[in-house]
Design a protein around this motif. Structure first.
Motif, PDB file in Angstrom:
ATOM      1  N   ARG A  83      -2.166  -2.064   2.883  1.00 55.66           N
ATOM      2  CA  ARG A  83      -1.491  -3.508   2.432  1.00 55.66           C
ATOM      3  C   ARG A  83      -0.828  -4.219   3.631  1.00 55.66           C
ATOM      4  NH1 ARG A  83       0.476  -2.056  -2.088  1.00 55.66           N
ATOM      5  NH2 ARG A  83       1.853  -0.460  -1.518  1.00 55.66           N
ATOM      6  N   GLU A  84      -0.400  -3.617   4.369  1.00 51.70           N
ATOM      7  CA  GLU A  84       0.329  -4.398   5.761  1.00 51.70           C
ATOM      8  C   GLU A  84      -1.191  -4.790   6.434  1.00 51.70           C
ATOM      9  OE1 GLU A  84       2.000  -1.206   7.709  1.00 51.70           O
ATOM     10  OE2 GLU A  84       3.885  -1.124   6.356  1.00 51.70           O
ATOM     11  N   ILE A  85      -2.241  -4.173   6.606  1.00 47.80           N
ATOM     12  CA  ILE A  85      -3.314  -4.773   7.163  1.00 47.80           C
ATOM     13  C   ILE A  85      -3.806  -5.885   6.460  1.00 47.80           C
ATOM     14  CG2 ILE A  85      -5.673  -4.215   7.988  1.00 47.80           C
ATOM     15  CD1 ILE A  85      -4.671  -1.202   8.453  1.00 47.80           C
ATOM     16  N   LEU A  86      -3.961  -6.017   5.263  1.00 49.25           N
ATOM     17  CA  LEU A  86      -4.388  -6.959   4.224  1.00 49.25           C
ATOM     18  C   LEU A  86      -3.460  -8.105   4.445  1.00 49.25           C
ATOM     19  CD1 LEU A  86      -5.805  -5.008   1.482  1.00 49.25           C
ATOM     20  CD2 LEU A  86      -7.207  -6.114   3.254  1.00 49.25           C
ATOM     21  N   GLU A  87      -2.081  -8.032   4.195  1.00 50.95           N
ATOM     22  CA  GLU A  87      -1.481  -9.178   4.621  1.00 50.95           C
ATOM     23  C   GLU A  87      -1.581  -9.832   5.796  1.00 50.95           C
ATOM     24  OE1 GLU A  87       2.487  -7.559   3.560  1.00 50.95           O
ATOM     25  OE2 GLU A  87       2.182  -7.375   1.502  1.00 50.95           O
ATOM     26  N   ARG A  88      -1.680  -8.949   7.066  1.00 53.25           N
ATOM     27  CA  ARG A  88      -1.951  -9.465   8.388  1.00 53.25           C
ATOM     28  C   ARG A  88      -3.220 -10.317   8.441  1.00 53.25           C
ATOM     29  NH1 ARG A  88      -0.703  -4.559  10.659  1.00 53.25           N
ATOM     30  NH2 ARG A  88      -2.708  -4.177  11.217  1.00 53.25           N
ATOM     31  N   LEU A  89      -4.128  -9.896   7.793  1.00 51.54           N
ATOM     32  CA  LEU A  89      -5.586 -10.563   7.707  1.00 51.54           C
ATOM     33  C   LEU A  89      -5.591 -11.909   6.883  1.00 51.54           C
ATOM     34  CD1 LEU A  89      -8.068  -7.609   7.153  1.00 51.54           C
ATOM     35  CD2 LEU A  89      -7.762  -9.144   9.227  1.00 51.54           C
TER      36      LEU A  89
ATOM     37  N   VAL B 204      -1.349   5.769   2.935  1.00 50.86           N
ATOM     38  CA  VAL B 204      -2.556   5.036   3.239  1.00 50.86           C
ATOM     39  C   VAL B 204      -2.604   3.743   2.606  1.00 50.86           C
ATOM     40  CG1 VAL B 204      -4.859   5.162   2.860  1.00 50.86           C
ATOM     41  CG2 VAL B 204      -3.688   7.091   3.498  1.00 50.86           C
ATOM     42  N   MET B 205      -2.054   3.667   1.155  1.00 50.29           N
ATOM     43  CA  MET B 205      -1.925   2.426   0.671  1.00 50.29           C
ATOM     44  C   MET B 205      -1.257   1.087   1.215  1.00 50.29           C
ATOM     45  SD  MET B 205      -2.266   3.788  -3.395  1.00 50.29           S
ATOM     46  CE  MET B 205      -1.812   2.280  -4.031  1.00 50.29           C
ATOM     47  N   GLU B 206       0.095   1.985   1.799  1.00 51.96           N
ATOM     48  CA  GLU B 206       1.135   0.880   2.231  1.00 51.96           C
ATOM     49  C   GLU B 206       0.442   0.492   3.607  1.00 51.96           C
ATOM     50  OE1 GLU B 206       4.028  -1.372   3.109  1.00 51.96           O
ATOM     51  OE2 GLU B 206       3.651  -0.515   1.355  1.00 51.96           O
ATOM     52  N   ARG B 207      -0.003   1.371   4.417  1.00 56.59           N
ATOM     53  CA  ARG B 207      -0.778   0.813   5.711  1.00 56.59           C
ATOM     54  C   ARG B 207      -2.030  -0.254   5.390  1.00 56.59           C
ATOM     55  NH1 ARG B 207      -0.324   6.300   7.229  1.00 56.59           N
ATOM     56  NH2 ARG B 207      -2.349   6.782   6.667  1.00 56.59           N
TER      57      ARG B 207
END
Length: 71
Positions: free
Chosen positions: A63-69, A58-61
């Motif tokens: 992190r990926e979303i936050l990086e895209r944002l 969950v944390m990895e997913r």
């Protein structure tokens, strides 16, 4: 002083009655009984490898979303 956050908890009437009875028998408030139960639950999760693996995923997913944002 410890920072506190108010939360609402909805329980079936029977469970609420049982919780109140347990708290009275232990000589503690219902809030203290709930806090104690939550602390025990979290500690069991911390020791559960399968839970920790799911948490990392969950944390990895996230992190990926936050990086895209952040782009």
């Amino acid at each position: 002083m410890v920072a506190r956050k108010n939360m609402t908890l909805r329980l079936p009437a029977e469970q609420a009655d049982e919780l109140e009875a347990v708290a009275r028998a232990e000589g503690i408030s219902v809030s203290d009984a709930v806090r104690e139960a939550i602390a025990e639950h979290i500690e069991r999760k911390r020791k559960d490898k399968a839970f920790r693996d799911r948490l990392r995923a969950v944390m990895e997913r996230d992190r990926e979303i936050l990086e895209r944002l952040g782009r």
